[in-house]
Structure formats: C-alpha cells, structure tokens
Design a protein around this motif. Structure first.
Motif, short mmCIF file in Angstrom:
data_model
loop_
_atom_site.label_atom_id
_atom_site.label_comp_id
_atom_site.label_asym_id
_atom_site.label_seq_id
_atom_site.Cartn_x
_atom_site.Cartn_y
_atom_site.Cartn_z
N LEU A 124 5.05 -1.30 -1.36
CA LEU A 124 4.97 -2.15 -2.55
C LEU A 124 3.61 -2.85 -2.60
O LEU A 124 2.93 -2.84 -3.63
N ILE A 125 3.19 -3.45 -1.47
CA ILE A 125 1.90 -4.14 -1.45
C ILE A 125 0.76 -3.14 -1.61
O ILE A 125 -0.23 -3.41 -2.31
N LEU A 126 0.88 -1.96 -0.99
CA LEU A 126 -0.18 -0.94 -1.08
C LEU A 126 -0.45 -0.56 -2.53
O LEU A 126 -1.60 -0.46 -2.96
N HIS A 127 0.62 -0.35 -3.31
CA HIS A 127 0.43 0.05 -4.69
C HIS A 127 0.10 -1.14 -5.60
O HIS A 127 -0.47 -0.93 -6.68
N MET A 128 0.41 -2.34 -5.16
CA MET A 128 -0.16 -3.51 -5.83
C MET A 128 -1.68 -3.48 -5.68
O MET A 128 -2.43 -3.75 -6.62
N MET A 129 -2.14 -3.12 -4.48
CA MET A 129 -3.58 -3.12 -4.19
C MET A 129 -4.34 -2.12 -5.06
O MET A 129 -5.41 -2.42 -5.60
N LEU A 169 -15.36 2.76 -0.50
CA LEU A 169 -15.08 3.76 0.53
C LEU A 169 -14.17 3.18 1.61
O LEU A 169 -13.19 3.83 2.02
N VAL A 170 -14.46 1.98 2.06
CA VAL A 170 -13.61 1.33 3.07
C VAL A 170 -12.19 1.20 2.54
O VAL A 170 -11.21 1.46 3.25
N PHE A 171 -12.06 0.78 1.28
CA PHE A 171 -10.73 0.65 0.68
C PHE A 171 -9.98 1.97 0.72
O PHE A 171 -8.81 2.02 1.14
N PHE A 172 -10.62 3.05 0.28
CA PHE A 172 -9.91 4.32 0.15
C PHE A 172 -9.59 4.97 1.49
O PHE A 172 -8.60 5.69 1.61
N ILE A 173 -10.38 4.72 2.52
CA ILE A 173 -10.01 5.23 3.85
C ILE A 173 -8.71 4.57 4.30
O ILE A 173 -7.77 5.23 4.75
N GLY A 174 -8.65 3.25 4.17
CA GLY A 174 -7.42 2.55 4.53
C GLY A 174 -6.25 2.96 3.66
O GLY A 174 -5.13 3.18 4.15
N GLU A 213 -1.07 5.63 2.70
CA GLU A 213 -0.33 6.46 1.74
C GLU A 213 0.24 7.71 2.38
O GLU A 213 1.33 8.16 2.03
N SER A 214 -0.48 8.27 3.36
CA SER A 214 -0.02 9.51 3.99
C SER A 214 0.93 9.26 5.16
O SER A 214 1.74 10.14 5.49
N ASN A 215 0.88 8.10 5.78
CA ASN A 215 1.69 7.87 6.97
C ASN A 215 2.96 7.06 6.73
O ASN A 215 3.94 7.22 7.48
N LEU A 216 2.97 6.20 5.72
CA LEU A 216 4.18 5.41 5.48
C LEU A 216 5.41 6.26 5.16
O LEU A 216 6.50 6.00 5.69
#
Length: 449
Positions: A217-222, A304-309, A314-317
């Motif tokens: 939920l927080i990830l997609h808020m971001m 770039l830093v944002f999208f690496i995180g 997104e792939s591991n959760l």
C-alpha cells in the motif's frame, strides 16, 4: 510447457500488457496535460492519477469470485469492456470531473484475479509457476513501456489521444481472449488461485501478511506521489514533454541493472534487510527531491535511486506474500494484497493532490519521508524465516478421511503446513524443500485413493 500452455501464457500476458499500458501511459503526462482542463486543481489531478485504484481495490476480489461462478472469459471480456468504456469517457472529457469519472470506470475492469485463475486452469500443476512468472514479467514490462510511450504518444495526439489508444488496445484484447486464449478443460484447485471471502478476516489478522499488505500500500502511494510531481519538475528543467522519455529510458534501464546488483548483494541476508535497504533508497530519493537543488543531473540520480528501490520491493513483496500465506489460502492472500496495492495508488493520488493544493509540494515530500520512516519500523518486525515452497497434490478422499490424510502429510519431514479440501480434490502443502520428499507425499496420497 506444452503448446497449449505456451499459447495461453503468451496470449494472457499480451492481454495484461495491453490493459496495463492503458492504465500507466497517462501517469507521466497527466499532471502537465490537464492544466488546461476546466476545474483544474492539484487535488483533482491527484484524483485523476490515482482514481483507477479505488475501483480496482474494491472490485478485485469480487470479480475473481464472480469468474468462478460465470466463467473466466466472460469476466475478463466484461472487464475489458468496462476498461474501454472508461477510456472513451476520459478521452472525451472536457473537464476534470469527467476525466476522473473515466479513470474510476477504467479501474472497474478489475480482471487480474480472473486472468490468474484462467492461467491456472489451462496449465498443469508442474508448469503453473512458469505460467505465473511469464504473466508477472509482462506486468513489469508494461509499466516500463508505458512510462516511455506516454510522453511520445501525448506529444502527437494529446491526452485524449492516449485514452483513445487505450480504448483501442482494450478492444484488441477482447478477440484475443475470445479466440486465442485456450478454453480451460479443468478448473485448477481454487485455494492457491482465487480469493475466498471466508478467508479474508483471517488474512487481515495475520501479522506477517498485514506487514506485507501495508508495505505494498505504501509502495504504490509512493509511485503515485512521485508522478504528481516528477513530470512538472522535468518540464521546469527545460525539457518539453515530448522529450521526457529520454530521461525515463536510461533511468529505467539502469534501475533494472541496479535491481540485479541489489538482488545479488542480498543473497544470504535476512529477508527483511534488503526490503529495509530498498525503503531507505526511497527515503533518500524523496529527501533529495526536497532538500537538494535539483538540476537535471541530480533529478536523474534521485529518480534512479527511487526506481532501484521500487523495483526490488515490487518484485519481492508478492513472493513473500506467497511464502507466508497459509497452505491453500494463497489465492485469498494474493487477492487481498492486490486490493491493498491498488488502494495505495488511490490514496497516494488523493493525499498528494490535497497536500499540494493546500500546503505545497514540500508537504508531499515530507509525508513520503515520514511514511518511509514508519515503513522501516514496520519491516523491522518482519519475521526473517526462510521461504517455503508450495505443492498441490490431487486427492480423492471424503470429508471424514481428509483429517487423517492431513495428519499423515503433516508428519513428513520438511512439511510446514497442510490443508486438505475434499471438495476441490486438493491437498495444499507448504514445505522446506531441502528436507521434503515429494515422492513420499505422493505415495501417501496414492494409498488413500
């Protein structure tokens, strides 16, 4: 995989790509191209960016359940029709309210559960993981492609043009589903593919799953918070919208390389540590947006830093949700996870819009930083247990025999959890694959039949 499974994987992945392109292509351009719409405000832009998430979140589980009653293909085709209708409404919109209605209607075509269930129905148990992986990769691919194509298409056809292209893509997906996607001969066991309403309360009460659901939920808020700000910032740096893809393309390519590097570094770490490291990367990115004077070079670095995180989380959760979910309940756990995911997109857009309108853009970044700090505390309590593998065995037992069979399977070395559902003719197992003997389990099941 046999020919039918390859055909199903390719066609269902194509349906996903066509649909997700339509949802995501507008994200990098909405904040700029809506400025001439009647009723424009920062709050309305936020609702337009995240509005699809509200109906996606509300309808994700019901649409999956409906597909079990009336069939997978009717639900998928109906969802695509709703999605196309919403795209047309948004494309013809003359003011922000109409645009938001179109976006909300787009989200009503919540077909993810039905697509995954159909993929399970047309694949053998031994090939099901590959099928799901192919579809999962297509989702990530569609996001990257959409972020690049959005500015290009909008420069030629405007915002309404993107929505009309989206409607055309949805229309193309309908005959693909009807004529190309194979018909399911047998229904796969439902426990690991479809949500069940009776399981939702238990899934919400599971502390580990709740941490992961709140995380997505927080990830997609971001990601929604980011796209209420980033396009305008790129334009302010002197880049016309038609050239935004020139920034996104290298950033996304490098972020994939960064993801691979991070995954290699994380081998041997406790499960929560790479997650927390990735959240810290999001925190650094938003802190940079807030406090560092952003010339284009710094803007690219922090993005770039944002999208690496983001990519790592997104792939591991989802894999962690799959591992933590009780045996036979993965469908319910993943359905609830998807609902939290889409609701996060809605919340991010709505909150960012309100904050930008009444408090300024700095308040959006302060919120993002605060959320990241809370998120780190949330993940600190995540259990660092090993990931477990799942098996589904076909059984033919009565309700009275199911308990005995479950007890026998539970006593095997490496078995962590067992659920036997006679009505589905399925036994669901979660196991430590380094100690589990699949042939022993199959022998026990065979003796019971």
């Amino acid at each position: 995989m046999n020919k039918v499974e390859i055909k199903a994987a390719a066609s269902l992945a194509s349906v996903y790509v066509l649909r997700m392109l339509g949802l995501f292509m507008v994200m990098p351009v909405l904040a700029i191209l809506t400025q001439d719409y009647a009723g424009y405000s920062a709050m309305m832009v936020g609702l337009a960016i995240g509005g699809y998430g509200l109906t996606q979140a509300l309808l994700q589980i019901p649409m999956g359940i409906l597909s079990d009653r009336i069939g997978r293909k009717p639900v998928i085709i109906g969802g695509l029709v709703l999605f196309a209708a919403g795209s047309i409404v948004a494309g013809m919109a003359e003011n922000m309210s109409q645009l938001i209605v179109g976006r909300v209607l787009q989200g009503a075509g919540a077909i993810a559960g039905a697509v995954m269930a159909l993929a399970a129905d047309v694949s053998r148990e031994s090939e099901r993981t590959k099928m799901m992986a192919i579809i999962g990769v297509s989702i990530g691919f569609s996001f990257y492609l959409a972020v690049i194509l959005g500015p290009v298409i909008s420069s030629a056809f405007g915002l309404s043009g993107i929505f009309m292209v989206t409607a055309a893509l949805a229309a193309l997906a309908i005959p693909l589903v009807y004529f190309v996607v194979p018909q399911a001969v047998n229904a796969a066991p439902q426990g690991d593919t479809l949500p069940a309403l009776k399981d939702i309360r238990a899934m919400l009460a599971n502390g580990e799953l709740l941490r992961l659901n709140l995380s997505v939920l927080i990830l997609h808020m971001m990601i929604t918070l980011l796209f209420t700000y980033l396009p305008e910032k790129i334009s302010a740096a002197g880049w016309p919208l038609a050239r935004h893809w020139e920034l996104y393309l290298p950033v996304l390519i490098l972020s994939v390389a960064g993801l691979v590097l991070l995954m290699r570094m994380a081998k041997g770490w406790a499960i929560r540590l790479p997650l927390m490291f990735s959240v810290a990367m999001l925190l650094v990115a938003f802190a940079g947006y807030l406090w560092v004077p952003l010339h284009m070079s710094w803007l690219m670095v922090f993005t770039l830093v944002f999208f690496i995180g983001f990519n790592f989380l997104e792939s591991n959760l989802p894999a962690l949700v799959s591992s933590v979910a009780p045996a036979g309940k993965k469908g319910s756990a993943m359905g609830l996870y998807a609902s939290f995911q889409f609701f996060g997109a809605f919340l991010g857009g709505a909150i960012a819009g309100v904050l930008r309108q009444y408090e300024g853009v700095e308040s959006v970044f302060m919120l993002a930083i605060l959320l990241c700090v809370c998120w780190l505390l949330l993940l600190a309590g995540l259990n660092g247990s090993q990931r477990l593998k799942r098996y589904t065995l076909t059984v033919n037992v009565t309700a009275s025999e199911a308990s005995h069979l479950a007890h026998q399977l539970a006593n095997l070395a490496g078995v962590n959890d067992v659920t036997v559902i006679p009505q589905e003719r399925a036994a669901y197992l979660k196991v430590d694959d380094t100690r589990f003997n699949l042939q022993q389990a199959r022998q026990i099941v065979g003796e019971q039949q």
